[in-house]
Enzyme design. Structure first.
Site, mmCIF file in Angstrom:
data_model
loop_
_atom_site.group_PDB
_atom_site.id
_atom_site.type_symbol
_atom_site.label_atom_id
_atom_site.label_comp_id
_atom_site.label_asym_id
_atom_site.label_seq_id
_atom_site.Cartn_x
_atom_site.Cartn_y
_atom_site.Cartn_z
ATOM 1 N N GLY A 176 0.008 17.639 45.847
ATOM 2 C CA GLY A 176 1.006 18.232 44.966
ATOM 3 C C GLY A 176 0.491 19.539 44.388
ATOM 4 O O GLY A 176 -0.724 19.748 44.273
ATOM 5 N N GLN B 65 0.139 26.259 38.355
ATOM 6 C CA GLN B 65 -1.187 26.305 38.973
ATOM 7 C C GLN B 65 -1.383 27.555 39.820
ATOM 8 O O GLN B 65 -2.512 27.888 40.186
ATOM 9 C CB GLN B 65 -1.406 25.068 39.855
ATOM 10 N N CYS C 98 -7.399 17.068 40.750
ATOM 11 C CA CYS C 98 -6.429 18.146 40.570
ATOM 12 C C CYS C 98 -6.972 19.387 41.268
ATOM 13 O O CYS C 98 -8.163 19.691 41.145
ATOM 14 C CB CYS C 98 -6.237 18.414 39.080
ATOM 15 N N LEU C 99 -6.112 20.102 41.984
ATOM 16 C CA LEU C 99 -6.563 21.309 42.683
ATOM 17 C C LEU C 99 -7.060 22.371 41.701
ATOM 18 O O LEU C 99 -7.827 23.249 42.089
ATOM 19 C CB LEU C 99 -5.432 21.878 43.544
ATOM 20 N N HIS D 207 1.796 13.370 37.366
ATOM 21 C CA HIS D 207 0.723 14.364 37.264
ATOM 22 C C HIS D 207 1.304 15.777 37.395
ATOM 23 O O HIS D 207 0.999 16.671 36.587
ATOM 24 C CB HIS D 207 -0.311 14.079 38.365
ATOM 25 N N GLU D 208 2.165 15.980 38.406
ATOM 26 C CA GLU D 208 2.699 17.329 38.656
ATOM 27 C C GLU D 208 3.663 17.763 37.553
ATOM 28 O O GLU D 208 3.653 18.925 37.137
ATOM 29 C CB GLU D 208 3.383 17.390 40.024
ATOM 30 N N HIS E 90 2.014 19.196 34.570
ATOM 31 C CA HIS E 90 1.586 20.597 34.694
ATOM 32 C C HIS E 90 2.637 21.557 34.127
ATOM 33 O O HIS E 90 2.308 22.633 33.645
ATOM 34 C CB HIS E 90 1.349 20.965 36.161
HETATM 35 NI NI NI Z 1 -3.014 18.904 39.163
#
Ligand code: NI
Length: 190
Positions: free
Chosen positions: A47, A52, A103-104, A145-146, A149
């Protein structure tokens, strides 16, 4: 396809509350969606949220992991790709489940987070059509989670305890030690 730079907590933009998308079919937005999908896949993520990549928009792309059959083989075409615009969680189960997340934007680390076991989400897809989703398990976790953000919330804000946050290497070592202990105790029993 241009890949986008994924920002880390060092960039305060990651903590901003994102704005609703107004015009879904705008070519610029469609291009951003394509670039986000390419960036997510290149980074082997499941995701990616627009904040981000420093875009303050309520937009996320999600690609769920492949399902596996009884032999552990990936089932072809079982990954699902979602473009989710202006999402709202309209219902969440009281039941919470623990899981380990990464997380990226926080590369190399993992942490334990409790999430609703199931949720319902209303959103728009990339064509501007209404999307109504009932999600559970890992899919529900990825969406929570997304969507976090979009409000500047990171999973590290939701750790079950501050110490339940590990580098990937630490976690790997812990798992190896546990395995070793299990084998040793098996040996004692035999
Ligand atoms: Ni993340």
């Amino acid at each position: 396809m241009t890949l986008l730079e994924i920002i880390t907590p060092a960039n305060p933009a990651l903590r901003h509350k994102a704005n609703p998308v107004e015009r879904v079919k705008e070519p610029q937005l469609q291009q951003l969606i394509d670039q986000m999908i390419a960036t997510m896949r290149h980074a082997h993520g499941v995701g990616l949220a627009a904040p981000q990549v420093a875009q303050p928009l309520r937009l996320v792309v999600i690609e769920t992991p492949a399902e596996v059959d009884d032999d552990g083989e990936e089932i072809p075409d079982s990954r699902k790709l979602y473009t989710v615009i202006n999402p709202q969680i309209t219902w969440a189960s009281r039941k919470m489940v623990l899981g380990i997340e990464g997380c990226l934007s926080i590369p190399g680390y993992l942490g334990e987070v409790a999430r609703h076991q199931a949720i319902k989400v209303e959103a728009l897809d990339r064509m501007g059509r209404k999307l109504s989703l009932s999600l559970k398990g890992w899919d529900a976790r990825i969406f929570q989670h997304e969507i976090d953000h979009l409000d500047g919330i990171l999973y590290t804000d939701r750790l079950t305890a501050p110490e339940n946050f590990w580098s990937e290497e630490e976690l790997r070592k812990q798992e190896e030690e546990e395995e070793k202990r299990e084998q040793e105790s098996k040996g004692e029993r035999e």
